[in-house]
Design a protein around this motif. Sequence first.
Motif, short mmCIF file in Angstrom:
data_model
loop_
_atom_site.label_atom_id
_atom_site.label_comp_id
_atom_site.label_asym_id
_atom_site.label_seq_id
_atom_site.Cartn_x
_atom_site.Cartn_y
_atom_site.Cartn_z
N GLU A 185 0.83 -1.21 0.00
CA GLU A 185 0.00 0.00 0.00
C GLU A 185 0.86 1.26 0.00
O GLU A 185 0.57 2.21 -0.72
N ASN A 186 1.94 1.24 0.80
CA ASN A 186 2.82 2.40 0.85
C ASN A 186 3.49 2.66 -0.49
O ASN A 186 3.56 3.80 -0.96
N ARG B 187 1.09 4.07 -3.04
CA ARG B 187 0.88 5.50 -2.79
C ARG B 187 2.06 6.32 -3.32
O ARG B 187 1.88 7.36 -3.95
N LYS C 87 1.95 6.38 -7.14
CA LYS C 87 0.89 7.27 -7.63
C LYS C 87 1.29 8.74 -7.49
O LYS C 87 0.96 9.56 -8.34
#
Length: 80
Positions: A29-30, A33, A36
Motif C-alpha cells: 500500500e505504501n 501510494r 501514484k
Amino acid sequence: MSKEYYKKKIIDLRAQLEREREAKKRDNENYARLIKGASTPSSKASYRKSKIDKADSHDRTIESIKRNIESAKEALKREK
C-alpha cells in the motif's frame, strides 16, 4: 524437546506468519501510494522496482516461516 515446546513454537510461528503477511500488505500500500504520487518517470520506475523487490523479500520470508511450521509439526509427530 517436549510436545508443549513444539505446540508453542507452532503457535508463535503462525503469529509471525500473520505479522509478515500484514507487513507485506502494508508495504504494498505504501509503495502504491508513492508510485501514484511520483513526479518523474524515473522515480516512478524506481518505486516500482523497490515494491517488487520488497514483495519478493516478504514472499521468501513467508515461505521460510511455512517451512519452519512444517518442520515443527513433523517434530511434534515424532515426539508423540
